[in-house]
Design a protein around this motif. Structure first.
Motif, mmCIF file in Angstrom:
data_model
loop_
_atom_site.group_PDB
_atom_site.id
_atom_site.type_symbol
_atom_site.label_atom_id
_atom_site.label_comp_id
_atom_site.label_asym_id
_atom_site.label_seq_id
_atom_site.Cartn_x
_atom_site.Cartn_y
_atom_site.Cartn_z
ATOM 1 N N ALA A 68 -20.671 -111.973 -52.604
ATOM 2 C CA ALA A 68 -19.407 -111.383 -53.043
ATOM 3 C C ALA A 68 -18.281 -112.371 -52.759
ATOM 4 N N ILE A 69 -17.462 -112.607 -53.778
ATOM 5 C CA ILE A 69 -16.316 -113.496 -53.653
ATOM 6 C C ILE A 69 -15.064 -112.649 -53.800
ATOM 7 N N ALA A 70 -14.282 -112.562 -52.746
ATOM 8 C CA ALA A 70 -13.037 -111.784 -52.787
ATOM 9 C C ALA A 70 -11.923 -112.693 -53.286
ATOM 10 N N GLY B 206 -10.099 -121.122 -56.969
ATOM 11 C CA GLY B 206 -11.143 -121.398 -56.001
ATOM 12 C C GLY B 206 -12.321 -120.450 -56.142
ATOM 13 N N GLY B 207 -12.047 -119.158 -56.163
ATOM 14 C CA GLY B 207 -13.112 -118.176 -56.289
ATOM 15 C C GLY B 207 -13.881 -118.303 -57.591
ATOM 16 N N ARG C 8 -9.366 -104.403 -55.402
ATOM 17 C CA ARG C 8 -8.626 -104.980 -54.280
ATOM 18 C C ARG C 8 -9.343 -104.636 -52.986
ATOM 19 N N LEU C 9 -9.851 -105.662 -52.320
ATOM 20 C CA LEU C 9 -10.586 -105.451 -51.073
ATOM 21 C C LEU C 9 -9.638 -104.972 -49.983
ATOM 22 N N VAL D 284 -17.452 -114.268 -49.232
ATOM 23 C CA VAL D 284 -16.589 -115.446 -49.249
ATOM 24 C C VAL D 284 -15.161 -114.988 -49.519
ATOM 25 N N GLY D 285 -14.267 -115.275 -48.605
ATOM 26 C CA GLY D 285 -12.865 -114.942 -48.798
ATOM 27 C C GLY D 285 -12.158 -116.046 -49.570
#
Length: 376
Positions: free
Chosen positions: A6-8, A13-14, A126-127, A154-155
Motif C-alpha cells: 500500500a502506497i499512501a 513519488g508514490g 485519505r489515510l 509506504v508513506g
C-alpha cells in the motif's frame, strides 16, 4: 503468497514507485485523498535532474514519454535586481535534453497515472490511521470508515504525513512564507510580462524577498513571492495591495507581475524537517519523498522523491520474499544520500532570503560577483 503493498499518497513519488513495482510484476495500490486526477491544480513546473528524476523515469520505462512532454527551453533562467537590471541570464542549448528540462507537474503526474493499470489508484482514500496487525503488516483506516490491509506500507503522503508519525515524532520548522498567483493566457493578455518572463524562470531578488515567475506549458505564468517566516498571519498576504507595499520602490515592470494575477494571492507556510532526520527501522513500513525528508523547495524535493521510489522499488524487486531486508537496505542508502542534499537545500534557502541574496545567488550560479549587465 503475494506481497500486498500500500502506497499512501498519489504524488509523483508514490506514482513512480507504483509504476516501477508494476513493471517488476509486483502489485501495489496507491491510496490518494483527492477525488480525481483533476480535483485541483498540481502547481508549477519541475526541472528533472539526470541523476535523480530522469533516472527514475528511465527505470519506469517512461523516458521517451518524458521527452515528448518536457520543455528544454524552460531551463532559461534570468535573475534581475529590483531596478530590473539583468544580473544573470542562462540560455540552454536549443532543443537539448542534456541538462534539466522542465515539465509541468500536472503533465508529469498524468504521464505516471496513464502508465498504471486500472484500479491501481484508489481516489477519495485519505489515510487517517494505520494499525500494526499481530501477524505483520498494517490495517489501514480511511476517512469515512473504509479499511484495507497490507503487508508493506509506504508513506508517500507529503509534508503532513500520517505514516511518518508511526516512525518518528520529528517536528517541522518554518523556513519561508510563499505567496502564489497565476496569470493565464499571458501572451495575449499580458504580452509585456510574457516577454519579461520568457520561456523559463525569472527571479527578481531584493533584500530578504524574492519575486519569481515561471512559464508553464499552457502559456500561463505562475508567480511566487518568497519572504522570511516572519510570523505574520497568512491573511496579511491575501491582499494585492499589501504585496505591492512589500515591493515598494521596485521597478513597476516587475511589480506588474503582482497586479496581473487572475485572482487573490494565495499564501502558505513553507516548512522543513531537521537536517539529518532518521528513524529506527521497523518492519513492513517506510517513507519516501517529503514524508521522509521534507526540504526547502529549491529544486530537489520531487527529484529526490522519484529517486527514493526507484531505489525502494529496485530493492523490493530484488528481495520479493524478504521486504524487511529491502526496506532496511533502501533506508540506509537513502539517509546517506539525502543528508548532504538536505544540508545544501537549507543553505540555499537561507541564502535566498538573506540581506546579501543578490551577490550570493549570482556567485552561486555564475561564480562571479553580481554586476549588472545590459538587459536584452
Amino acid at each position: 503468497m503475494l506481497m500486498r503493498i500500500a502506497i499512501a499518497g498519489g504524488g509523483v513519488g508514490g506514482l513512480t514507485l507504483a509504476r516501477i513495482l508494476h513493471r517488476h510484476g509486483i502489485d501495489a495500490v496507491v491510496y490518494e485523498r483527492e477525488a480525481s486526477r483533476t480535483a485541483r491544480s498540481q502547481g508549477g513546473s519541475l526541472d528533472l535532474h539526470p541523476e535523480s528524476g530522469q533516472k527514475a523515469l528511465a527505470a519506469a520505462g517512461l523516458a521517451g514519454r518524458f521527452r515528448s512532454e518536457a520543455r528544454p527551453e524552460g531551463e532559461e533562467h534570468r535573475i534581475l535586481d529590483p531596478a530590473g537590471r539583468t544580473l544573470v541570464h542562462h540560455r540552454p542549448d536549443p532543443g537539448s535534453f542534456a541538462g534539466r528540462p522542465e515539465i509541468d507537474r500536472g503533465a508529469l503526474r498524468d504521464l505516471l497515472l496513464d502508465s498504471l493499470p486500472a484500479g491501481a489508484v484508489r481516489w477519495r482514500h485519505r489515510l487517517v490511521a494505520a494499525t500494526p496487525r499481530p501477524d505483520g503488516g498494517f490495517a489501514l483506516t480511511f476517512d469515512g470508515g473504509r479499511g484495507a490491509d497490507c503487508d508493506v506500507l509506504v508513506g508517500a503522503d507529503g509534508a503532513r504525513s500520517v505514516v511518518r508519525s508511526l516512525l518518528t515524532d520529528t517536528t517541522l520548522s518554518p523556513v519561508a512564507t510563499l505567496v502564489e498567483l497565476s496569470i493565464s493566457d499571458a501572451d495575449r493578455r499580458h504580452p509585456d510580462l510574457a516577454e519579461l518572463v520568457g520561456p523559463g524562470n525569472l527571479w527578481c531578488i531584493g533584500v530578504r524577498r524574492i519575486l519569481a515567475a515561471q512559464r508553464l506549458g499552457d502559456g500561463s505564468i505562475r508567480v511566487g513571492i518568497s519572504l522570511p517566516p516572519d510570523g505574520c498571519p497568512l491573511d496579511t498576504y491575501r491582499s494585492t495591495r499589501a504585496l505591492l507595499d512589500v515591493f515598494d520602490g521596485w521597478d513597476p515592470r516587475l511589480t506588474a507581475l503582482i497586479e496581473a494575477g487572475d485572482g487573490p494571492p494565495t499564501p502558505r507556510r513553507i516548512e522543513a524537517m531537521p537536517t539529518g532526520t532518521r528513524w529506527a527501522h521497523q518492519p513492513s513500513i517506510t517513507l519516501i519523498g517529503d514524508a521522509a525528508h521534507l526540504m526547502p523547495p529549491v529544486g530537489e524535493g520531487a527529484n529526490q522523491a522519484m529517486l527514493d521510489a526507484a531505489e525502494l522499488a529496485a530493492e523490493l524487486a530484488a528481495h520479493p520474499a524478504d521486504p524487511d531486508t529491502a526496506i532496511r537496505t533502501y533506508e540506509e542508502a537513502m539517509f546517506t544520500r539525502i543528508h548532504p542534499i538536505a544540508e545544501m537545500s537549507a543553505r540555499v534557502q537561507a541564502m535566498m532570503l538573506s540581506a546579501t541574496a543578490a551577490d550570493d545567488i549570482v556567485r552561486f550560479f555564475s561564480g562571479r560577483p553580481a554586476e549588472p549587465v545590459p538587459a536584452d
